[in-house]
Scaffold this motif. Structure first.
Motif, mmCIF file in Angstrom:
data_model
loop_
_atom_site.group_PDB
_atom_site.id
_atom_site.type_symbol
_atom_site.label_atom_id
_atom_site.label_comp_id
_atom_site.label_asym_id
_atom_site.label_seq_id
_atom_site.Cartn_x
_atom_site.Cartn_y
_atom_site.Cartn_z
ATOM 1 N N GLY A 21 -18.469 38.730 -8.756
ATOM 2 C CA GLY A 21 -18.752 38.040 -10.569
ATOM 3 C C GLY A 21 -19.965 37.188 -10.924
ATOM 4 O O GLY A 21 -20.294 36.817 -9.766
ATOM 5 N N GLU B 157 -12.528 31.147 -17.376
ATOM 6 C CA GLU B 157 -12.437 32.434 -16.934
ATOM 7 C C GLU B 157 -12.023 32.359 -15.222
ATOM 8 O O GLU B 157 -11.878 32.802 -14.907
ATOM 9 C CB GLU B 157 -14.000 33.058 -17.173
ATOM 10 N N ALA B 158 -13.471 30.869 -14.640
ATOM 11 C CA ALA B 158 -13.682 30.905 -13.377
ATOM 12 C C ALA B 158 -12.102 30.704 -12.640
ATOM 13 O O ALA B 158 -11.669 30.213 -11.811
ATOM 14 C CB ALA B 158 -14.464 29.885 -13.795
ATOM 15 N N TYR C 204 -10.080 33.371 -12.563
ATOM 16 C CA TYR C 204 -10.069 34.981 -11.460
ATOM 17 C C TYR C 204 -9.526 34.640 -10.689
ATOM 18 O O TYR C 204 -9.857 34.284 -9.721
ATOM 19 C CB TYR C 204 -12.240 34.732 -11.436
ATOM 20 N N THR D 38 -10.467 38.540 -7.936
ATOM 21 C CA THR D 38 -11.056 40.016 -7.549
ATOM 22 C C THR D 38 -10.049 40.262 -5.921
ATOM 23 O O THR D 38 -10.045 39.490 -5.555
ATOM 24 C CB THR D 38 -12.730 40.249 -7.371
#
Length: 414
Positions: free
Chosen positions: A399, A406-407, A410, A412
């Motif tokens: 990232g 966005e954070a 976020y 993944t």
């Protein structure tokens, strides 16, 4: 004229030229004035600067502290010898000021007790008259001659070179100050957050806050902070960036921490303690780079103690790029060691880096310190770091730094 040897004068000028750059320009100019004053057997030597309608004494070297002339003293320019020498109203040498038709009537003659005088203009390469380089004594002196004037002019040329550098430095300083003030006043600092993943849970455990400056042309954050420090605005810029970073902490889940970067000097000044008042420090990690020297570890530990008692953790950034990181970790009893990108990059294919990182990991476990590896950009690096037992990782693979909107959302999969 005082019977100084030519060798003494030459050596004195040489000393000025080899003075270390860390010495101030004014120190060098004062040295030149001293050389001229003693060589010409004068009571006072000075460099003046023309500021608007005033003549200001910028550097003064005098035989006695009792003489009526001091740095920053000023007089209306039209009443001074300096302006009249520049305008060729009076000659460069005046043997007896009381017998000269013009100087005998000037109030400055009595004010400064000028008996004899010698001076030349200081002209910058731009053609602008900066001021004058002059000497005077309390009594008349019929021995002053063209050779003395040539000597004074030669030294004034050396002084002019130094003044040119000073003018350039001042101009650069003002330009940088204007840029930093513009950033501060127009709120041009954006905070981006880079995710930090835990390799056991495979989840985000925190975010490192990173400043971005909304300016054209783009300039990297390290340039902004470095220049701000040079013009004594470093603390203000860093504290505003930190305030902006921690303002968003409430938007993240309660088990997420925010890492903030700071310079040791602002820990010692109390600025960090002030900006973190009222903040839940169990969610704050303070990162101190190994590149920044800490001159007194005892004072630094003392300044950090109240914050650490409230739950703040300390990370040593950029570890592995030099020896001082080990000293920082040991002296400050750090909670986290961050492996520098120079160590993690290609670690899976570089045996020396691998072995060094392995030693750092073993060292960290032995002192109960967690490891974060920065700059992870490939699957190979990630797998290698997992094999080494690294606790957390961050990097472009996982990232990039991103705005808070966005954070916050976020996710993944590692």
């Amino acid at each position: 004229m005082q019977p100084d040897s030519i060798d003494a004068v030459v050596n004195g000028i040489a000393d000025v030229k080899v003075i270390d750059d860390c010495e101030s320009v004014n120190y060098k100019l004062n040295k030149l004035l001293s050389i001229v004053r003693k060589h010409l057997d004068m009571e006072v030597a000075f460099i003046s600067k023309f500021v608007k309608n005033n003549r200001v004494f910028e550097v003064v070297n005098s035989k006695s502290d009792m003489l009526p002339i001091n740095v920053n003293d000023s007089d209306p320019i039209e009443e001074t010898y300096c302006a009249k020498i520049v305008n060729n109203v009076i000659p460069n040498i005046i043997h007896n000021t009381k017998e000269h038709a013009l100087t005998s009537k000037l109030s400055i003659t009595d004010k400064l007790s000028i008996g004899s005088y010698i001076g030349v203009p200081i002209k910058l390469s731009s053609g602008k008259i900066y001021g004058t380089f002059c000497c005077y004594k309390l009594s008349p002196d019929d021995t002053l001659n063209k050779r003395d004037l040539s000597f004074l002019s030669a030294i004034a040329d050396i002084a002019t070179e130094l003044i040119e550098k000073n003018v350039e430095t001042e101009s650069n300083h003002n330009e940088i100050t204007e840029k930093i003030v513009s950033v501060l006043e127009q709120d041009k600092i954006d905070i981006h957050y880079q995710p930090i993943f835990n390799l056991k849970s495979n989840k985000i455990t925190g975010f490192e806050s990173l400043s971005r400056f909304d300016t054209t042309p783009y300039r990297s954050p390290n340039i902004w902070f470095g220049e701000a420090s040079k013009v004594h605005l470093g603390e203000e810029l860093e504290m505003i960036a930190i305030k902006r970073a921690i303002e968003g902490i409430g938007k993240f889940k309660t088990d997420i921490y925010i890492a903030i970067n700071t310079s040791p000097e602002y820990v010692l000044s109390g600025a960090i303690a002030r900006v973190l008042e009222g903040v839940d420090l169990t969610r704050i990690v303070l990162e101190v780079t190994e590149y920044t020297p800490i001159l007194n570890y005892s004072d630094f530990r003392e300044a950090l103690e109240p914050l650490r008692k409230r739950g703040m953790r300390l990370a040593i950034d950029d570890a592995g790029s030099g020896y001082s990181s080990f000293q920082h970790v040991l002296e400050l009893e750090a909670d986290i060691i961050k492996l520098d990108i120079s160590l993690t990059q290609n670690i899976n294919s570089n045996n020396r880096k691998y072995l060094f990182a392995k030693a750092l990991c073993a060292f960290s476990k032995a002192i109960n310190c967690r490891i974060i590896a920065e700059g992870v950009e490939t699957i190979g690096e990630l797998n290698c770091l997992r094999e080494l037992g690294v606790d957390n990782v961050q990097g472009y693979l996982l990232g990039r730094p991103m705005p808070i909107i966005e954070a916050v959302s976020y996710e993944t999969v590692l």
